[in-house]
Every structure is written in C-alpha cells, then in structure tokens.
Design an enzyme around this catalytic site. Structure first.
Site, short mmCIF file in Angstrom:
data_model
loop_
_atom_site.label_atom_id
_atom_site.label_comp_id
_atom_site.label_asym_id
_atom_site.label_seq_id
_atom_site.Cartn_x
_atom_site.Cartn_y
_atom_site.Cartn_z
N ASP A 23 0.88 -1.23 -0.13
CA ASP A 23 0.01 -0.10 -0.07
C ASP A 23 0.86 1.34 -0.01
O ASP A 23 2.31 1.22 0.58
CB ASP A 23 -0.76 0.01 1.30
N ASN A 25 1.10 3.34 -2.95
CA ASN A 25 1.61 3.72 -4.18
C ASN A 25 1.06 5.19 -4.55
O ASN A 25 1.85 5.99 -5.23
CB ASN A 25 1.28 2.79 -5.15
N ARG A 27 -0.01 7.83 -2.57
CA ARG A 27 0.59 8.73 -1.89
C ARG A 27 1.90 9.09 -2.21
O ARG A 27 2.29 10.26 -2.27
CB ARG A 27 0.41 8.31 -0.55
N TRP A 28 2.76 7.99 -2.42
CA TRP A 28 4.19 8.32 -3.13
C TRP A 28 4.10 9.19 -4.35
O TRP A 28 5.09 9.90 -4.30
CB TRP A 28 4.63 6.90 -3.44
N HIS A 40 1.94 3.32 -9.30
CA HIS A 40 1.93 2.03 -9.63
C HIS A 40 2.84 1.29 -10.50
O HIS A 40 3.37 0.12 -9.93
CB HIS A 40 0.34 1.87 -10.19
N ASN A 71 -11.03 -2.80 -5.20
CA ASN A 71 -10.39 -1.72 -5.78
C ASN A 71 -10.99 -1.29 -7.34
O ASN A 71 -10.45 -0.21 -7.99
CB ASN A 71 -8.76 -2.13 -6.11
N ARG A 74 -12.16 2.22 -7.92
CA ARG A 74 -11.45 3.32 -8.20
C ARG A 74 -11.65 3.95 -9.62
O ARG A 74 -12.29 3.30 -10.37
CB ARG A 74 -9.75 2.86 -8.36
N ARG A 184 2.30 -4.64 6.27
CA ARG A 184 1.61 -3.83 5.29
C ARG A 184 2.31 -2.47 5.43
O ARG A 184 2.72 -1.83 6.24
CB ARG A 184 0.18 -3.56 6.07
N ARG A 190 -4.88 -1.94 9.22
CA ARG A 190 -5.98 -2.68 8.97
C ARG A 190 -5.50 -3.71 7.86
O ARG A 190 -4.46 -3.76 6.97
CB ARG A 190 -7.21 -2.04 8.46
C1 IPE Z 1 -5.25 -2.72 0.14
O1 IPE Z 1 -4.87 -1.40 -0.24
C2 IPE Z 1 -5.31 -3.46 -1.38
C3 IPE Z 1 -3.95 -3.63 -1.97
C4 IPE Z 1 -2.97 -3.16 -1.62
C5 IPE Z 1 -4.10 -4.11 -3.29
P1 IPE Z 1 -6.18 -0.31 -0.34
O2 IPE Z 1 -5.66 0.92 -0.51
O3 IPE Z 1 -7.27 -0.83 -1.38
O4 IPE Z 1 -6.87 -0.54 1.17
P2 IPE Z 1 -7.94 0.73 1.69
O5 IPE Z 1 -8.80 1.04 1.04
O6 IPE Z 1 -6.88 1.64 2.38
O7 IPE Z 1 -8.30 -0.11 2.97
C1 IPE Z 2 -1.78 0.23 -3.26
O1 IPE Z 2 -1.68 1.61 -3.22
C2 IPE Z 2 -2.16 -0.40 -4.59
C3 IPE Z 2 -3.21 -0.89 -5.04
C4 IPE Z 2 -4.31 -0.78 -4.13
C5 IPE Z 2 -3.86 -1.32 -6.28
P1 IPE Z 2 -2.48 2.53 -3.29
O2 IPE Z 2 -3.31 2.96 -4.63
O3 IPE Z 2 -3.74 2.23 -2.25
O4 IPE Z 2 -1.81 3.59 -2.57
P2 IPE Z 2 -2.48 4.95 -1.32
O5 IPE Z 2 -2.87 4.10 -0.26
O6 IPE Z 2 -3.74 5.49 -2.23
O7 IPE Z 2 -1.40 5.80 -1.37
MG MG Z 3 -4.22 2.37 -0.37
#
Ligand code: IPE
Ligand code: IPE
Ligand code: MG
Length: 236
Positions: A23, A25, A27-28, A40, A71, A74, A184, A190
């Site tokens: 998790d 990507n 925000r980075w 990503h 997901n 999104r 995580r 979570r």
């Molecule tokens: C969990 O991350 C799913 C994956 C890393 C693939 P999310 O970004 O979807 O989780 P939430 O929405 O913060 O719970």
């Molecule tokens: C995890 O990074 C990748 C996937 C859930 C596909 P995020 O895309 O959830 O990144 P944040 O949590 O918004 O930073």
């Molecule tokens: Mg995330």
C-alpha cells in the site's frame, strides 16, 4: 544470492509464508506531484525486487496483494492503468519464471479479466507448476469473496458438516503453508480484506514506509521484529 547477502534465511527466521499488503503507491506519487499511475508503475518494480529477495531468503511462499475486489471502485483511468501494467507483467512473467524457480499462483476470481489475460494467467500457472517457491498474486482478490467461493465449491460437491480442513483445502491458497507474517506498508493498520481465514494466527507488521520506497532492508526489519514475537497459538 549467497546466504551472506540476506540478513536472515527463512530457516533462521522460521518463516514459511509471508504476505505483503503493498500500500501507498498513490501517496508516493502524490508527494512527487505525479499521477497515481506513476506510483503503481514504480511499485511493480519494487514488487519484483522484494519477491527476489524473499526467494533468496528461501521463503517457501509469498503472497502479494495486487488488486482487491474493492479496488474496482477506483476511477476508470486508474483501474485501466493498473490492468495495463498487469497485462505487461504477465507477458514478462514467463521470461522470468526460471530465474528464481518461482511458481506463480493467482488468487482470486479470474473470470472478470479479459480472455487474453485469463489465458496468460493459466499458462503461467501451468508452466511454473513444478517450480520451488510459491508466489501468490492476489488479483481481484478479497478474503470474504474467497471464503464464499470455497463454501460454494464444497456445497456444489455435496459436502456437508464442513471442517476447518475442508475450507482450508478449498481456498485459493491451498498449496501454501500456514501464513506466518503479514507486512503492510503505507501506515494504515488494517487488513483490508486480505487473507482473512489464513491470518487467524499470523503476526502483523505495519510500517509507514510507502510501498515504492520499500526495500530488502525493510523486509529484514519486519522479519527481525517477527523473530522477537512469542507465538502462542492460544497456548501458554
Ligand atoms: C489494499 O489497499 C489493497 C491492495 C494493496 C491491493 P487499499 O488501498 O485498497 O486499502 P484501503 O482502501 O486503504 O483499506
Ligand atoms: C496500493 O497503493 C496499490 C493498490 C491498491 C492497487 P494505493 O493505490 O492504495 O496507494 P495509496 O494508499 O492511495 O497511497
Ligand atoms: Mg491504499
């Protein structure tokens, strides 16, 4: 990689199955004023490095949370770009198969993916089936969805009076040893529907490091922390 190049071997750490919730990507990328898709893309390279490192440690099974059943909510642009990355990775996968003796298994309902992607996934699973280290890629995966799938499968076989073993054997992870540790990244504490059944007695490790910044030394830190835990499994 020789043993001295990893801090701990899987045997020293007593770890057979590690799970990663990759998790952070988005925000980075945001921190760099770049679109989420950039995160990503970078995250996919990090996945490759971490998988290699865990293979060098000798960890029997690794599970990576790539894309959850939630997901799909999104924006289409982001989902499309993740699917494109994934499709490219599948093309690359076969070439990389032998490198680490990696056996790829996809966790999740494949039926939602286009036929061409589904075929690649099945070919990769088949062509790597005899390899040593299991790498589970959780794709369109949800822990609840998996349990429902397993129970429906057992029901369709006419099984009643289900046991825990029946359910474990019907899950996508039935080839993997018991889950020892979930890591995580990204700072949230979570599970987000990851390996719900399998995590019953897994150790949990949360780090603020965002996935694209995650390094082998961060795996070492998680594993070292894990090695200092006392796993009681309900005993004393
Ligand atoms: C969990 O991350 C799913 C994956 C890393 C693939 P999310 O970004 O979807 O989780 P939430 O929405 O913060 O719970
Ligand atoms: C995890 O990074 C990748 C996937 C859930 C596909 P995020 O895309 O959830 O990144 P944040 O949590 O918004 O930073
Ligand atoms: Mg995330």
């Amino acid at each position: 990689m020789a043993k001295k190049e990893v801090k701990f071997t899987a045997e020293e750490a007593n770890i057979k199955h590690i799970g990663f919730i990759m998790d952070g990507n988005g925000r980075w990328a945001k921190k760099r004023a770049m679109p989420r898709e950039y995160g990503h893309k970078f995250g996919a390279d990090v996945f490759e490095k971490i998988m290699d490192y865990c293979c060098h440690m000798g960890i029997a099974a690794q599970t990576f949370y790539v894309f959850s059943t939630e997901n799909w909510k999104r924006p289409k642009k982001e989902v499309d770009s993740i699917m494109r990355l994934l499709d490219n990775y599948l093309d690359d996968c076969e070439r990389r198969l032998k490198k680490n003796d990696v056996r790829f298994i996809f966790l999740g309902d494949k039926s939602v993916f286009p036929e061409s992607m589904r075929k690649k996934m099945i070919d990769i699973e088949n062509n790597s089936a005899s390899y040593k280290y299991i790498v589970n890629l959780a794709l369109n995966y949800g822990g609840r969805d998996e349990i429902v799938m397993a129970v429906n499968k057992l029901a369709a076989e006419g099984k009643t009076n289900l046991t825990e073993q029946d359910i474990s054997s019907a899950l996508y992870t039935n080839e993997s040893p018991e889950l020892d540790l979930i890591v995580r990244t990204g700072g949230d504490m979570r599970i987000s529907n990851f390996l719900l059944w399998q995590s019953a007695y897994a150790e949990l490790y949360f780090t603020d490091v965002l996935w694209p910044d995650f390094k082998p030394s961060d795996v070492d830190a998680a594993v070292e922390n894990y090695m200092n835990r006392k796993r009681r499994f309900g005993g004393v």
